[in-house]
Write a protein that holds these residues in place. Structure first.
Motif, mmCIF file in Angstrom:
data_model
loop_
_atom_site.group_PDB
_atom_site.id
_atom_site.type_symbol
_atom_site.label_atom_id
_atom_site.label_comp_id
_atom_site.label_asym_id
_atom_site.label_seq_id
_atom_site.Cartn_x
_atom_site.Cartn_y
_atom_site.Cartn_z
ATOM 1 N N UNK A 189 0.824 -1.199 0.000
ATOM 2 C CA UNK A 189 0.000 0.000 0.000
ATOM 3 C C UNK A 189 0.865 1.259 0.000
ATOM 4 N N UNK A 190 1.887 1.282 0.852
ATOM 5 C CA UNK A 190 2.770 2.450 0.932
ATOM 6 C C UNK A 190 3.503 2.666 -0.388
ATOM 7 N N UNK A 191 3.964 1.597 -0.999
ATOM 8 C CA UNK A 191 4.657 1.706 -2.289
ATOM 9 C C UNK A 191 3.710 2.264 -3.349
ATOM 10 N N UNK A 192 2.464 1.794 -3.366
ATOM 11 C CA UNK A 192 1.502 2.278 -4.350
ATOM 12 C C UNK A 192 1.214 3.768 -4.160
ATOM 13 N N UNK A 193 1.027 4.189 -2.908
ATOM 14 C CA UNK A 193 0.779 5.609 -2.633
ATOM 15 C C UNK A 193 1.988 6.446 -3.053
ATOM 16 N N UNK A 194 3.187 5.965 -2.754
ATOM 17 C CA UNK A 194 4.395 6.686 -3.157
ATOM 18 C C UNK A 194 4.504 6.790 -4.677
ATOM 19 N N UNK A 195 4.160 5.720 -5.390
ATOM 20 C CA UNK A 195 4.202 5.752 -6.856
ATOM 21 C C UNK A 195 3.199 6.749 -7.414
ATOM 22 N N UNK A 196 2.010 6.788 -6.850
ATOM 23 C CA UNK A 196 1.002 7.749 -7.303
ATOM 24 C C UNK A 196 1.508 9.168 -7.072
ATOM 25 N N UNK A 197 2.050 9.418 -5.897
ATOM 26 C CA UNK A 197 2.564 10.752 -5.584
ATOM 27 C C UNK A 197 3.716 11.135 -6.509
ATOM 28 N N UNK A 198 4.616 10.204 -6.761
ATOM 29 C CA UNK A 198 5.737 10.465 -7.666
ATOM 30 C C UNK A 198 5.236 10.806 -9.064
ATOM 31 N N UNK A 199 4.261 10.060 -9.562
ATOM 32 C CA UNK A 199 3.693 10.345 -10.885
ATOM 33 C C UNK A 199 3.072 11.738 -10.927
ATOM 34 N N UNK A 200 2.386 12.125 -9.859
ATOM 35 C CA UNK A 200 1.781 13.464 -9.813
ATOM 36 C C UNK A 200 2.860 14.538 -9.843
ATOM 37 N N UNK A 201 3.921 14.332 -9.091
ATOM 38 C CA UNK A 201 5.010 15.316 -9.079
ATOM 39 C C UNK A 201 5.687 15.415 -10.437
ATOM 40 N N UNK A 202 5.868 14.277 -11.090
ATOM 41 C CA UNK A 202 6.507 14.286 -12.406
ATOM 42 C C UNK A 202 5.629 14.961 -13.444
ATOM 43 N N UNK A 203 4.323 14.854 -13.317
ATOM 44 C CA UNK A 203 3.420 15.520 -14.250
ATOM 45 C C UNK A 203 3.396 17.025 -14.000
ATOM 46 N N UNK A 204 3.538 17.416 -12.740
ATOM 47 C CA UNK A 204 3.499 18.840 -12.399
ATOM 48 C C UNK A 204 4.800 19.542 -12.752
ATOM 49 N N UNK A 205 5.902 18.845 -12.716
ATOM 50 C CA UNK A 205 7.212 19.463 -12.936
ATOM 51 C C UNK A 205 7.306 20.168 -14.288
ATOM 52 N N UNK A 206 6.944 19.533 -15.407
ATOM 53 C CA UNK A 206 7.035 20.244 -16.692
ATOM 54 C C UNK A 206 6.119 21.466 -16.741
ATOM 55 N N UNK A 207 4.948 21.379 -16.134
ATOM 56 C CA UNK A 207 4.031 22.521 -16.122
ATOM 57 C C UNK A 207 4.630 23.690 -15.351
ATOM 58 N N UNK A 208 5.244 23.399 -14.211
ATOM 59 C CA UNK A 208 5.843 24.452 -13.397
ATOM 60 C C UNK A 208 7.039 25.077 -14.103
ATOM 61 N N UNK A 209 7.818 24.274 -14.814
ATOM 62 C CA UNK A 209 8.967 24.813 -15.525
ATOM 63 C C UNK A 209 8.517 25.732 -16.649
ATOM 64 N N UNK A 210 7.457 25.360 -17.354
ATOM 65 C CA UNK A 210 6.984 26.222 -18.436
ATOM 66 C C UNK A 210 6.374 27.502 -17.881
ATOM 67 N N UNK A 211 5.715 27.426 -16.722
ATOM 68 C CA UNK A 211 5.174 28.632 -16.096
ATOM 69 C C UNK A 211 6.291 29.566 -15.663
ATOM 70 N N UNK A 212 7.371 29.015 -15.109
ATOM 71 C CA UNK A 212 8.506 29.837 -14.682
ATOM 72 C C UNK A 212 9.155 30.512 -15.888
ATOM 73 N N UNK A 213 9.281 29.786 -16.987
ATOM 74 C CA UNK A 213 9.900 30.342 -18.196
ATOM 75 C C UNK A 213 9.070 31.489 -18.748
#
Length: 64
Positions: free
Chosen positions: A31-55
Motif C-alpha cells: 500500500x505504501x509503495x503504491x501511494x508513493x508511486x502515485x505521488x511520484x507520478x503526480x510530481x513528475x506531471x506537475x514538474x514540466x508545467x511548473x517549468x513552463x510557467x517559470x519560463x
C-alpha cells in the motif's frame, strides 16, 4: 524496505500467527509503495508545467 517501520508496530498483539503478521506487513508495504508511486507520478506531471510557467513569467536576463 519498510521493515524497520513495521517492526516498531506491535503486530503480535493483533495477529495470532507469524504468517498473519507477515501478510499484514506485506500488504501495508504494498500500500505504501503504491501511494508513493502515485505521488511520484503526480510530481513528475506537475514538474514540466511548473517549468513552463517559470519560463513564461520570468523576465529575460538581459543585464549581465
Amino acid at each position: 524496505m519498510f521493515k524497520g517501520c513495521l517492526n516498531c508496530l506491535n503486530f503480535r498483539c493483533i495477529f495470532k500467527t507469524d504468517r498473519e503478521q507477515q501478510k499484514a506487513s506485506q500488504a501495508l508495504e504494498y500500500f505504501i509503495v503504491q501511494v508513493n508511486n502515485i505521488h511520484l507520478n503526480q510530481l513528475q506531471q506537475q514538474a514540466p508545467e511548473q517549468q513552463s510557467e517559470k519560463a513564461e513569467s520570468s523576465p529575460p536576463n538581459e543585464l549581465k
